[in-house]
Design an enzyme around this catalytic site. Structure first.
Site, PDB file in Angstrom:
ATOM      1  N   ASP A  80       1.098  -1.064   0.584  1.00 45.12           N
ATOM      2  CA  ASP A  80       0.061  -0.115   0.371  1.00 45.12           C
ATOM      3  C   ASP A  80       0.712   1.069  -0.030  1.00 45.12           C
ATOM      4  O   ASP A  80       1.650   1.141   1.214  1.00 45.12           O
ATOM      5  CB  ASP A  80      -0.971   0.130   1.434  1.00 45.12           C
ATOM      6  CG  ASP A  80      -1.930  -0.744   1.301  1.00 45.12           C
ATOM      7  OD1 ASP A  80      -2.124  -1.923   0.067  1.00 45.12           O
ATOM      8  OD2 ASP A  80      -3.185  -1.222   1.803  1.00 45.12           O
ATOM      9  N   HIS A 131      -6.128   2.242  -4.460  1.00 48.91           N
ATOM     10  CA  HIS A 131      -6.197   2.063  -2.917  1.00 48.91           C
ATOM     11  C   HIS A 131      -7.762   3.709  -2.773  1.00 48.91           C
ATOM     12  O   HIS A 131      -7.334   3.578  -1.685  1.00 48.91           O
ATOM     13  CB  HIS A 131      -5.288   2.177  -2.225  1.00 48.91           C
ATOM     14  CG  HIS A 131      -4.920   2.477  -0.845  1.00 48.91           C
ATOM     15  ND1 HIS A 131      -6.099   1.134  -0.439  1.00 48.91           N
ATOM     16  CD2 HIS A 131      -4.593   1.812   0.240  1.00 48.91           C
ATOM     17  CE1 HIS A 131      -5.415   0.923   0.317  1.00 48.91           C
ATOM     18  NE2 HIS A 131      -4.629   2.429   1.296  1.00 48.91           N
ATOM     19  N   HIS A 135      -7.735   7.750   0.256  1.00 43.29           N
ATOM     20  CA  HIS A 135      -7.600   7.161   1.480  1.00 43.29           C
ATOM     21  C   HIS A 135      -9.609   7.280   1.970  1.00 43.29           C
ATOM     22  O   HIS A 135      -8.829   7.064   2.982  1.00 43.29           O
ATOM     23  CB  HIS A 135      -6.180   7.272   1.602  1.00 43.29           C
ATOM     24  CG  HIS A 135      -6.280   6.046   2.276  1.00 43.29           C
ATOM     25  ND1 HIS A 135      -6.235   6.186   4.317  1.00 43.29           N
ATOM     26  CD2 HIS A 135      -5.225   5.097   1.772  1.00 43.29           C
ATOM     27  CE1 HIS A 135      -5.691   5.218   4.544  1.00 43.29           C
ATOM     28  NE2 HIS A 135      -5.120   4.207   3.640  1.00 43.29           N
ATOM     29  N   HIS A 230       3.885  -1.810   3.938  1.00 41.17           N
ATOM     30  CA  HIS A 230       3.448  -0.728   3.724  1.00 41.17           C
ATOM     31  C   HIS A 230       5.579  -0.768   2.944  1.00 41.17           C
ATOM     32  O   HIS A 230       6.329  -0.552   3.393  1.00 41.17           O
ATOM     33  CB  HIS A 230       3.641   0.101   4.870  1.00 41.17           C
ATOM     34  CG  HIS A 230       2.118   0.165   4.884  1.00 41.17           C
ATOM     35  ND1 HIS A 230       1.342  -0.896   5.852  1.00 41.17           N
ATOM     36  CD2 HIS A 230       0.756   1.210   4.425  1.00 41.17           C
ATOM     37  CE1 HIS A 230       0.212  -0.817   5.573  1.00 41.17           C
ATOM     38  NE2 HIS A 230      -0.072   0.134   4.943  1.00 41.17           N
TER      39      HIS A 230
END
Length: 265
Positions: A80, A131, A135, A230
């Site tokens: 991500d 994604h 966010h 991440h």
């Protein structure tokens, strides 16, 4: 994806489905995705309250590769990525050197500020996925149209800046999801990707030591795992090369989300 979504919306409007799906998620108890930690290499089952995800093209693990005793052992690396701090490029360097594919779920800010880095992801054979643009908490989205708008915004920005098309995989920000969100994502042509391993690697001010992180990740490795990392993490940048080599020595190969979902590219 947009054509499929619009066609579904037209049908839903006639049938009255959209009205039923537009119930406010705020009025519901909407948990965030979590996973049971693997023990002794065994796959953990989907948490009972999320049993519905697989009805709507949701994936968190590869059920076809369920045992460490299987001859074919596979892992799926997913990342991500919301911004670059020097570590995303390091992660890409490692994946390139080790000839390992990954999937990067990106946000608007990353592709706008670091377009060449995002282009590199695709050029080096990684999947670049959605994604969302901002966010946001997608469980607060009230309609299919609004849901589609958030994903379409990310699609357009990516295409405008790179000339390419996002892979049809969606990861809910912070893992916040509802049944309605799963229906929306499927209607828009997306498969929703969760994970069966993650750890506290997102806070750059509170990084686990490389040695401890490596031990934790290896101790919870299981066949068919979808790992969420991440790439902004300094610890991940420090340990990923060793982890990949550890996994290779354990007999693992690295699959793609197309393999996981059975999608024909």
């Amino acid at each position: 994806m947009q054509k499929n979504c619009m066609k579904w919306m037209q049908c839903a409007a006639v049938c009255g489905i959209v009205a039923g799906m537009a119930v406010s998620a705020a009025a519901q108890s909407v948990p965030g995705w979590y996973f049971h930690h693997s023990k002794n290499g065994e796959q953990a089952p989907v948490p009972s309250e999320f049993a519905y995800i697989e009805q709507y093209d949701g994936y968190y693990i590869d059920h076809a590769h369920s045992s460490m005793a299987d001859e074919d052992k596979v892992l799926y690396l997913t990342f991500d990525a919301g911004y670059e701090n020097g570590n995303v490029a390091k992660i890409l360097d490692i994946l390139k050197d080790e000839n390992v594919p990954g999937a990067f779920f990106i946000l608007q800010g990353l592709v706008e500020r670091d377009t060449e880095l995002v282009k590199r992801m695709a050029a080096e054979g990684h999947l670049v996925c959605n994604h969302t643009a901002s966010h946001r908490d997608m469980t607060q989205v009230r309609s299919l149209e609004e849901f589609r708008g958030e994903l379409a915004k990310m699609e357009k920005i990516y295409t405008d800046l790179t000339g390419k098309t996002l892979a049809p995989y969606y990861r809910p920000p912070e893992g916040k999801v509802s049944r309605e969100n799963m229906e929306f994502a499927k209607a828009c042509g997306y498969k929703t990707i969760f994970w069966s391993f993650a750890y506290a690697d997102w806070d750059n001010g509170k990084q686990m030591s490389p040695a401890k992180a490596r031990e934790k990740i290896l101790s919870e490795t299981h066949n068919g795992a979808v790992l969420l990392l991440h790439p902004t993490s300094a610890t991940n940048a420090a340990v990923l090369r060793d982890l990949i080599r550890d996994w290779k020595e354990m007999g693992f190969r690295f699959g793609t989300l197309d393999e996981l979902t059975g999608r024909q590219g």
